[in-house]
Design a protein around this motif. Structure first.
Motif, PDB file in Angstrom:
ATOM      1  N   GLY B 348      53.145 127.113 129.406  1.00 40.73           N
ATOM      2  CA  GLY B 348      52.400 126.405 130.447  1.00 40.73           C
ATOM      3  C   GLY B 348      52.463 127.138 131.777  1.00 40.73           C
ATOM      4  O   GLY B 348      53.532 127.597 132.187  1.00 40.73           O
ATOM      5  N   TYR B 349      51.325 127.273 132.424  1.00 41.10           N
ATOM      6  CA  TYR B 349      51.273 127.913 133.755  1.00 41.10           C
ATOM      7  C   TYR B 349      50.522 127.001 134.717  1.00 41.10           C
ATOM      8  O   TYR B 349      49.426 126.534 134.404  1.00 41.10           O
ATOM      9  CB  TYR B 349      50.551 129.260 133.684  1.00 41.10           C
ATOM     10  N   ILE B 350      51.102 126.750 135.874  1.00 45.71           N
ATOM     11  CA  ILE B 350      50.432 125.984 136.922  1.00 45.71           C
ATOM     12  C   ILE B 350      49.877 127.012 137.916  1.00 45.71           C
ATOM     13  O   ILE B 350      50.639 127.811 138.473  1.00 45.71           O
ATOM     14  CB  ILE B 350      51.417 125.054 137.670  1.00 45.71           C
ATOM     15  N   ALA B 351      48.571 126.977 138.114  1.00 44.18           N
ATOM     16  CA  ALA B 351      47.944 127.964 139.010  1.00 44.18           C
ATOM     17  C   ALA B 351      46.754 127.331 139.714  1.00 44.18           C
ATOM     18  O   ALA B 351      46.182 126.352 139.238  1.00 44.18           O
ATOM     19  CB  ALA B 351      47.485 129.176 138.204  1.00 44.18           C
ATOM     20  N   GLY B 352      46.393 127.903 140.854  1.00 48.91           N
ATOM     21  CA  GLY B 352      45.164 127.479 141.528  1.00 48.91           C
ATOM     22  C   GLY B 352      45.237 126.119 142.182  1.00 48.91           C
ATOM     23  O   GLY B 352      44.204 125.520 142.500  1.00 48.91           O
ATOM     24  N   ILE B 353      46.446 125.615 142.426  1.00 51.20           N
ATOM     25  CA  ILE B 353      46.593 124.291 143.053  1.00 51.20           C
ATOM     26  C   ILE B 353      46.007 124.314 144.474  1.00 51.20           C
ATOM     27  O   ILE B 353      46.186 125.280 145.206  1.00 51.20           O
ATOM     28  CB  ILE B 353      48.096 123.897 143.098  1.00 51.20           C
ATOM     29  N   GLY B 354      45.340 123.221 144.835  1.00 47.39           N
ATOM     30  CA  GLY B 354      44.802 123.089 146.197  1.00 47.39           C
ATOM     31  C   GLY B 354      43.812 124.180 146.554  1.00 47.39           C
ATOM     32  O   GLY B 354      43.652 124.519 147.719  1.00 47.39           O
ATOM     33  N   GLY B 355      43.144 124.738 145.551  1.00 46.78           N
ATOM     34  CA  GLY B 355      42.094 125.720 145.814  1.00 46.78           C
ATOM     35  C   GLY B 355      42.559 127.163 145.796  1.00 46.78           C
ATOM     36  O   GLY B 355      41.761 128.067 146.048  1.00 46.78           O
ATOM     37  N   CYS B 356      43.862 127.408 145.499  1.00 48.33           N
ATOM     38  CA  CYS B 356      44.305 128.802 145.367  1.00 48.33           C
ATOM     39  C   CYS B 356      43.452 129.478 144.289  1.00 48.33           C
ATOM     40  O   CYS B 356      43.021 128.840 143.337  1.00 48.33           O
ATOM     41  CB  CYS B 356      45.776 128.865 144.945  1.00 48.33           C
ATOM     42  N   ASP B 357      43.244 130.764 144.443  1.00 47.84           N
ATOM     43  CA  ASP B 357      42.366 131.460 143.506  1.00 47.84           C
ATOM     44  C   ASP B 357      43.071 131.704 142.177  1.00 47.84           C
ATOM     45  O   ASP B 357      44.256 132.019 142.145  1.00 47.84           O
ATOM     46  CB  ASP B 357      41.940 132.798 144.143  1.00 47.84           C
ATOM     47  N   ILE B 358      42.324 131.529 141.094  1.00 51.40           N
ATOM     48  CA  ILE B 358      42.796 132.006 139.784  1.00 51.40           C
ATOM     49  C   ILE B 358      41.911 133.218 139.489  1.00 51.40           C
ATOM     50  O   ILE B 358      40.761 133.077 139.088  1.00 51.40           O
ATOM     51  CB  ILE B 358      42.644 130.926 138.689  1.00 51.40           C
ATOM     52  N   SER B 359      42.449 134.391 139.745  1.00 53.91           N
ATOM     53  CA  SER B 359      41.633 135.606 139.638  1.00 53.91           C
ATOM     54  C   SER B 359      41.817 136.238 138.260  1.00 53.91           C
ATOM     55  O   SER B 359      42.676 135.819 137.472  1.00 53.91           O
ATOM     56  CB  SER B 359      42.053 136.589 140.724  1.00 53.91           C
ATOM     57  N   VAL B 360      41.036 137.275 138.008  1.00 51.39           N
ATOM     58  CA  VAL B 360      41.197 138.052 136.776  1.00 51.39           C
ATOM     59  C   VAL B 360      42.626 138.591 136.714  1.00 51.39           C
ATOM     60  O   VAL B 360      43.276 138.569 135.670  1.00 51.39           O
ATOM     61  CB  VAL B 360      40.158 139.196 136.744  1.00 51.39           C
ATOM     62  N   LYS B 361      43.114 139.023 137.893  1.00 48.51           N
ATOM     63  CA  LYS B 361      44.482 139.562 137.974  1.00 48.51           C
ATOM     64  C   LYS B 361      45.501 138.483 137.570  1.00 48.51           C
ATOM     65  O   LYS B 361      46.430 138.750 136.818  1.00 48.51           O
ATOM     66  CB  LYS B 361      44.729 140.033 139.419  1.00 48.51           C
ATOM     67  N   THR B 362      45.300 137.258 138.084  1.00 50.51           N
ATOM     68  CA  THR B 362      46.214 136.151 137.749  1.00 50.51           C
ATOM     69  C   THR B 362      46.254 135.965 136.234  1.00 50.51           C
ATOM     70  O   THR B 362      47.335 135.823 135.637  1.00 50.51           O
ATOM     71  CB  THR B 362      45.721 134.823 138.382  1.00 50.51           C
ATOM     72  N   ILE B 363      45.085 135.947 135.620  1.00 53.35           N
ATOM     73  CA  ILE B 363      45.020 135.661 134.181  1.00 53.35           C
ATOM     74  C   ILE B 363      45.624 136.814 133.374  1.00 53.35           C
ATOM     75  O   ILE B 363      46.332 136.588 132.389  1.00 53.35           O
ATOM     76  CB  ILE B 363      43.567 135.338 133.765  1.00 53.35           C
ATOM     77  N   LYS B 364      45.399 138.021 133.841  1.00 51.69           N
ATOM     78  CA  LYS B 364      46.002 139.171 133.142  1.00 51.69           C
ATOM     79  C   LYS B 364      47.531 139.117 133.228  1.00 51.69           C
ATOM     80  O   LYS B 364      48.228 139.368 132.241  1.00 51.69           O
ATOM     81  CB  LYS B 364      45.466 140.485 133.724  1.00 51.69           C
ATOM     82  N   GLU B 365      48.028 138.763 134.410  1.00 51.33           N
ATOM     83  CA  GLU B 365      49.496 138.638 134.570  1.00 51.33           C
ATOM     84  C   GLU B 365      50.056 137.585 133.622  1.00 51.33           C
ATOM     85  O   GLU B 365      51.098 137.763 132.995  1.00 51.33           O
ATOM     86  CB  GLU B 365      49.823 138.236 136.017  1.00 51.33           C
ATOM     87  N   ILE B 366      49.328 136.450 133.549  1.00 50.50           N
ATOM     88  CA  ILE B 366      49.754 135.360 132.667  1.00 50.50           C
ATOM     89  C   ILE B 366      49.760 135.848 131.208  1.00 50.50           C
ATOM     90  O   ILE B 366      50.696 135.578 130.452  1.00 50.50           O
ATOM     91  CB  ILE B 366      48.827 134.131 132.865  1.00 50.50           C
ATOM     92  N   TYR B 367      48.740 136.606 130.845  1.00 49.38           N
ATOM     93  CA  TYR B 367      48.654 137.130 129.477  1.00 49.38           C
ATOM     94  C   TYR B 367      49.870 138.002 129.159  1.00 49.38           C
ATOM     95  O   TYR B 367      50.544 137.814 128.139  1.00 49.38           O
ATOM     96  CB  TYR B 367      47.355 137.927 129.300  1.00 49.38           C
ATOM     97  N   TYR B 368      50.152 138.953 130.061  1.00 45.49           N
ATOM     98  CA  TYR B 368      51.250 139.893 129.784  1.00 45.49           C
ATOM     99  C   TYR B 368      52.605 139.191 129.789  1.00 45.49           C
ATOM    100  O   TYR B 368      53.476 139.495 128.981  1.00 45.49           O
ATOM    101  CB  TYR B 368      51.229 141.065 130.771  1.00 45.49           C
ATOM    102  N   LYS B 369      52.749 138.239 130.702  1.00 45.68           N
ATOM    103  CA  LYS B 369      54.007 137.485 130.764  1.00 45.68           C
ATOM    104  C   LYS B 369      54.236 136.760 129.432  1.00 45.68           C
ATOM    105  O   LYS B 369      55.330 136.765 128.882  1.00 45.68           O
ATOM    106  CB  LYS B 369      53.914 136.463 131.920  1.00 45.68           C
TER     107      LYS B 369
END
Lengths: 265, 388
Positions: B348-369
């Motif tokens: 489970g990953y919590i991201a983008g709360i309150g309008g923070c960006d969920i970018s391609v970079k964010t998703i790639k980091e989540i994938y590798y993690k």
């Protein structure tokens, strides 16, 4: 103390549009507080949501920026918990008369010692110009492109009818009068309601072709008169300004303290 | 007709084309331009509906329920705090079996004040008995609004169309706007059948029900929410048949041979498509599963998509304090049905709360993690928090 010393300049520039009347009201509320000699820590400013409600961010008192329409309910909690504090509630017409209308009439009915400053610009400004319960009949807003068929509240009559013990109206043109009225309202022990007619040149003005901020302020000068003036008798369409009602009546938080004291023997 | 529309305009077109008969409206950022567009449509004669300007969101939903009881198609739109204020009415709408359609533009809850995207507002309405449909792009927003009326009216349950604040609501895209007649062919005039305020056949609405009938009526809502899964699938098919665009409650993208599947909803899914493609280009076996419906929760389809996979990374733009990301929780409870061998590990990953960006970079980091980890942490990981 100069008015600027009551401002949190780190939050500037403020969000109000050029020509907006709300800054005039904020300045005059500060001047009234200064004249009364209140310490910053004795004052709580509580707001809801809307252009008006940004004010607590800018003034250097205790400040609560609460939910849309609920400012008076939060303020009642503050006053009952800390009755020694001076609680001032700046509200917009949408905030006070629409979504928060119920709290307004009940705060007035209880005669609790709060000062409601209703900054009436006849529109929901923050969301971009929807008509409010204080938009005059027939005027336009983005939700009434052909003009509203709703009738506007006369908030002075509403507050009087609901039981407020201090009721007044002024405008952003009449700055000296406004300072005096706000100071009297704050000093008054009981529920005080001050309507301040405030220009919104960006939305209400533009939608209804009312000209510039200066034109709108001139309309306050020409379209209003003192309560019971000769002018009013000659021109009944003029809107009256001044203090409509100022009565001493039992105040709610004081009555409550007295009741507690009595029941505890 | 092809036109460049914001997500909010797409909602307004969807409601207007659906032949909505009553709209009740109260402004709130970032939803306001929906009701403003509808006001203009009414003033210009584009839509033939009554438009009620109310004094709060609570009244907006009450007016919609009342209108729906009167046997007409009804619509409103809101966001964040407005949806919270409607909460009492949301329960009433499903209990009264009124097929109201509501567009909610996801906005983060106060305090502190925030107007940006966050799904906590709509997901907090989980138990209200509303069908919840999440959208990835503006075409999907328009199409889902039309489909929502059909789904809601077939089931006599209210339906919520959900779009991200600003990423969709205020962002423009070229949209295919269906012809009004074609929409009418897909979605004929609302027929309230036997439950409506008919002067010739008087009914009582909302009378007290003693415990036994009350429980039966609640069971009917649950039964119909189960039926809703097949109704939604049928409406998707029917819509594709009419307009050539097919939607799914659960959709896989490059998912079949994926080693790690990213699970996304709303606009994060469109970013994840790009991220997954980029990861594939790096030689990774990454895939995406997008979930469109939250209520009813499409458990069978999710199991179908995830069975036998090793790892899934759920990205939640929301959270339930003390109980982690909401989509992840739902997913975990569904996957319990699988055997240990078939069940993927859920990260489970919590991201983008309150309008923070969920970018391609964010998703790639989540994938590798996720790829590099042997087992998930006990609590969901917060991505992008500046000071932990």
């Amino acid at each position: 103390m100069p008015a600027k010393d009551y401002l949190r300049q780190r939050f500037f520039p403020q969000i109000w549009c050029p020509g907006c009347g709300h800054g005039i009201i904020m300045g005059n509320m500060i001047r009234a507080i200064d004249q009364l000699g209140l310490e910053k820590n004795e004052v709580v400013v509580v707001s809801g949501i809307g252009c008006s409600s940004r004010m607590p961010g800018y003034v250097d008192f205790h400040s609560l920026h609460t939910l849309h329409g609920r400012a008076l309910a939060f303020a009642m909690g503050v006053k009952m918990g800390r009755p020694e504090l001076t609680v001032i509630v700046p509200m917009g017409d949408g905030d006070a008369a629409a979504i928060g209308g119920n709290h307004l009439i009940h705060a007035a009915r209880r005669n609790i010692d709060l000062t409601a400053i209703i900054m009436n610009n006849s529109i929901y400004g923050m969301t971009g110009g929807q008509f409010s319960p204080m938009t005059p009949f027939g005027d336009k807003g983005t939700t009434a492109p052909s003009g509203t068929i709703d009738h506007a509240f006369d908030i002075v009559e509403l507050a009087k009818g609901a039981g407020a013990s201090f009721v007044a109206r002024t405008t952003t043109y009449h700055v000296k009068e406004m300072i005096k009225i706000i100071a009297r309202a704050i000093k008054h022990k009981g529920f005080s309601m001050v309507e301040v007619m405030s220009q919104c040149p960006t939305y209400y003005g533009r939608k209804n072709k009312l000209g510039s901020a200066v034109d709108m302020m001139n309309s306050y000068k020409d379209g209003t008169t003192s309560i019971g003036s000769k002018k009013k008798a000659e021109h009944p369409e003029l809107i009256e300004r001044g203090v409509f009602l100022e009565e001493e009546r039992p105040e709610y938080s004081a009555s409550y303290s007295a009741l507690v004291k009595k029941s505890q023997g | 007709m092809r036109k460049v529309l914001t997500g909010n305009q797409a909602v307004a077109y969807g409601a207007m084309l659906s032949g909505v008969e009553v709209v009740a409206a109260y402004p709130i950022t970032p939803q306001t331009t929906i009701i403003e567009t509808l006001a203009d449509m009414q003033a210009e004669g584009l839509g033939d509906f009554d438009y009620i300007r109310v004094e709060s969101e609570h009244s907006a939903m009450a007016a919609c329920i009342g209108a729906s009881m009167g046997g007409v198609r009804t619509f409103t739109a809101t966001s964040g705090q407005g949806l919270f204020l409607m909460h009492e009415m949301l329960h009433y709408a499903s209990g009264a079996r009124t097929p109201v359609v509501l567009a909610n533009v996801n906005r983060a809850p106060a305090a502190p004040w925030n107007i940006w995207s966050d799904q906590t507002d709509s997901l907090s309405q989980r138990e209200t008995g509303w069908i919840q449909l999440y959208c990835e792009g503006n075409q999907e927003v328009l199409d889902t609004t039309i489909m929502a009326f059909k789904i809601a009216e077939k089931l006599k349950l209210p339906a919520m169309v959900i779009l991200d604040a600003f990423f969709l609501s205020h962002t423009s895209e070229p949209i295919e706007i269906p012809d009004k007649e074609a929409v009418k062919d897909f979605l004929p005039t609302y027929d309230p059948k036997d439950i409506w305020l008919d002067p010739d056949n008087p009914h009582t609405f909302g009378a007290i029900a003693m415990s036994d009938p009350y429980m039966e009526l609640r069971w009917q809502i649950q039964r119909d929410m189960e039926i809703a899964k097949s109704v939604i699938a049928e409406v998707h098919e029917d819509f594709a048949h009419h307009f050539g665009r097919m939607y799914h409650q659960v959709e896989g993208y490059l998912a079949e041979d994926a080693e790690v599947l990213v699970i996304c909803t709303g606009t994060a899914a469109s970013t994840a498509r790009v991220a997954v493609e980029a990861l594939r280009a790096e030689g990774e076996r990454a895939g995406l599963v997008k979930i469109k419906t939250f209520r009813p929760f499409p458990g069978e389809e999710i199991i179908g998509a995830l069975k036998g996979k090793k790892k899934v990374a759920v990205i939640d733009r929301n959270f339930s304090p003390g109980a982690q990301g909401i989509w992840a929780q739902e997913l975990r409870s569904v996957l319990c049905e699988l055997s240990d061998q078939e069940r993927p590990m859920v990260y489970g990953y919590i991201a983008g709360i309150g309008g923070c960006d969920i970018s391609v970079k964010t998703i790639k980091e989540i994938y590798y993690k996720t790829l590099e980890s042997h087992r998930p942490d006990d609590i969901d990981m917060w991505v992008g928090v500046r000071h932990v």
